[in-house]
Design an enzyme around this catalytic site. Structure first.
Site, PDB file in Angstrom:
ATOM      1  N   LYS A  18      91.179 -61.770  21.026  1.00  0.00           N
ATOM      2  CA  LYS A  18      92.324 -62.044  21.911  1.00  0.00           C
ATOM      3  C   LYS A  18      92.954 -63.395  21.579  1.00  0.00           C
ATOM      4  O   LYS A  18      94.178 -63.530  21.576  1.00  0.00           O
ATOM      5  CB  LYS A  18      91.851 -62.137  23.364  1.00  0.00           C
ATOM      6  CG  LYS A  18      91.583 -60.848  24.021  1.00  0.00           C
ATOM      7  CD  LYS A  18      91.280 -61.189  25.487  1.00  0.00           C
ATOM      8  CE  LYS A  18      90.675 -60.035  26.204  1.00  0.00           C
ATOM      9  NZ  LYS A  18      90.328 -60.407  27.571  1.00  0.00           N
ATOM     10  N   ASP A  74      93.513 -60.232  30.755  1.00  0.00           N
ATOM     11  CA  ASP A  74      92.463 -59.279  31.069  1.00  0.00           C
ATOM     12  C   ASP A  74      92.968 -57.920  30.623  1.00  0.00           C
ATOM     13  O   ASP A  74      94.102 -57.546  30.930  1.00  0.00           O
ATOM     14  CB  ASP A  74      92.092 -59.264  32.558  1.00  0.00           C
ATOM     15  CG  ASP A  74      90.722 -58.637  32.727  1.00  0.00           C
ATOM     16  OD1 ASP A  74      89.732 -59.249  32.263  1.00  0.00           O
ATOM     17  OD2 ASP A  74      90.622 -57.521  33.254  1.00  0.00           O
ATOM     18  N   TYR A 165      88.063 -52.065  20.450  1.00  0.00           N
ATOM     19  CA  TYR A 165      88.215 -50.613  20.365  1.00  0.00           C
ATOM     20  C   TYR A 165      89.399 -50.182  19.482  1.00  0.00           C
ATOM     21  O   TYR A 165      89.779 -49.016  19.502  1.00  0.00           O
ATOM     22  CB  TYR A 165      88.404 -50.036  21.772  1.00  0.00           C
ATOM     23  CG  TYR A 165      87.225 -50.216  22.705  1.00  0.00           C
ATOM     24  CD1 TYR A 165      86.403 -49.131  23.042  1.00  0.00           C
ATOM     25  CD2 TYR A 165      86.912 -51.455  23.273  1.00  0.00           C
ATOM     26  CE1 TYR A 165      85.325 -49.279  23.912  1.00  0.00           C
ATOM     27  CE2 TYR A 165      85.830 -51.613  24.138  1.00  0.00           C
ATOM     28  CZ  TYR A 165      85.058 -50.521  24.448  1.00  0.00           C
ATOM     29  OH  TYR A 165      83.979 -50.669  25.311  1.00  0.00           O
TER      30      TYR A 165
HETATM   31  P1  IMP Z   1      88.060 -58.537  29.141  1.00  0.00           P
HETATM   32  O1  IMP Z   1      89.541 -58.565  29.300  1.00  0.00           O
HETATM   33  O2  IMP Z   1      87.521 -59.826  28.644  1.00  0.00           O
HETATM   34  O3  IMP Z   1      87.371 -58.038  30.369  1.00  0.00           O
HETATM   35  O4  IMP Z   1      87.700 -57.508  27.993  1.00  0.00           O
HETATM   36  C1  IMP Z   1      88.607 -56.592  27.488  1.00  0.00           C
HETATM   37  C2  IMP Z   1      87.894 -55.561  26.638  1.00  0.00           C
HETATM   38  O5  IMP Z   1      88.862 -54.640  26.154  1.00  0.00           O
HETATM   39  C3  IMP Z   1      87.212 -56.144  25.421  1.00  0.00           C
HETATM   40  O6  IMP Z   1      85.998 -55.480  25.255  1.00  0.00           O
HETATM   41  C4  IMP Z   1      88.125 -55.832  24.270  1.00  0.00           C
HETATM   42  O7  IMP Z   1      87.435 -55.565  23.107  1.00  0.00           O
HETATM   43  C5  IMP Z   1      88.882 -54.605  24.744  1.00  0.00           C
HETATM   44  N1  IMP Z   1      90.268 -54.774  24.307  1.00  0.00           N
HETATM   45  C6  IMP Z   1      91.260 -55.423  24.958  1.00  0.00           C
HETATM   46  N2  IMP Z   1      92.369 -55.471  24.217  1.00  0.00           N
HETATM   47  C7  IMP Z   1      92.060 -54.855  23.071  1.00  0.00           C
HETATM   48  C8  IMP Z   1      92.810 -54.635  21.887  1.00  0.00           C
HETATM   49  O8  IMP Z   1      93.962 -55.043  21.719  1.00  0.00           O
HETATM   50  N3  IMP Z   1      92.146 -53.964  20.930  1.00  0.00           N
HETATM   51  C9  IMP Z   1      90.877 -53.530  21.058  1.00  0.00           C
HETATM   52  N4  IMP Z   1      90.128 -53.735  22.122  1.00  0.00           N
HETATM   53  C10 IMP Z   1      90.728 -54.410  23.122  1.00  0.00           C
END
Ligand code: IMP
Length: 214
Positions: A18, A74, A165
């Site tokens: 991110k 998020d 993902y």
């Molecule tokens: P959080 O926002 O930290 O709770 O986690 C978001 C989750 O979604 C993570 O496990 C990321 O790997 C997944 N995720 C969010 N955005 C993407 C993206 O652009 N590509 C792949 N996975 C994503």
């Protein structure tokens, strides 16, 4: 809507994928930004049940710790056949017993859950990536920007670019997964463009249009 009048901010994230994408997006606007990971801020617990709540928790923790406006993200993947799972728990599905994250395992879990529901055709495997960006100021004010991109979950991972993902998500209208796209293709947006592709770039475009003094 409060305008952001400074170009010195903190990227309120500990997620390398991110942070890289947000750095790409803010780059052209002349920001000077450090991440919460670089500043060694503690990672707050994400106790919310919505993307908005968790985005606010992260941005407010960073704004308080730094005294600077802080931008969090998020995000997650929402799969229709799984009643919206993993949703806000997308990161948790990748957690291993030793506290690290394993996205190959997480993508296998998704495939197994879809197989259990008999979801084999693209029509049965519709999903969307969601990103909620939250900009928080040290005085506690917040603004939210939400972006979504529709697509399908592929039968197997494809591609090694991006993060998380990306290899199993094929956006609507494309033959390739996010894992097979360069960062530029995945964002699908640069300043002035009418449209963006990724959920994060779509949310960022709203931030630029509504909140950024350009
Ligand atoms: P959080 O926002 O930290 O709770 O986690 C978001 C989750 O979604 C993570 O496990 C990321 O790997 C997944 N995720 C969010 N955005 C993407 C993206 O652009 N590509 C792949 N996975 C994503």
């Amino acid at each position: 809507m409060r305008k952001l009048e400074t170009r010195t901010i903190v990227v309120a994230s500990h997620n390398a994928g991110k942070i890289r994408e947000i750095a790409d997006l803010i780059g052209p606007f002349g920001f000077s930004a450090k991440s919460a990971a670089e500043l060694k801020f503690e990672e707050p617990e994400e106790t919310g049940t919505t993307f908005e709540e968790n985005a606010a928790i992260k941005a407010l923790a960073s704004a308080k710790a730094s005294g600077l406006p802080s931008l969090s993200d998020d995000s997650g993947i929402v799969i229709d056949a799984l009643d919206g799972a993993p949703g806000v728990y997308t990161a948790n599905w990748a957690e291993t017993a030793d506290g690290t994250r394993d996205f190959v395992m997480a993508m296998e879990k998704v495939e197994q859950a879809l197989a259990e529901r008999g979801a084999t055709t693209p029509q049965q495997r519709t999903a969307r990536f969601v990103s909620v960006l939250c900009l928080a100021w040290p005085d506690g004010h917040t603004e939210m920007f939400r972006g979504e991109v529709e697509g399908v979950i592929t039968p197997a991972p494809r591609g090694t670019q991006g993060f998380g993902y990306d290899p199993i998500f094929q956006p609507e209208g494309y033959e390739t997964t996010f894992g097979e796209m360069s960062a530029e293709e995945k964002h699908g947006w640069k300043p002035g463009d009418a449209q963006a592709l990724s959920h994060r770039a779509r949310a960022f475009k709203i931030f630029v249009e509504t909140c950024l003094e350009t």
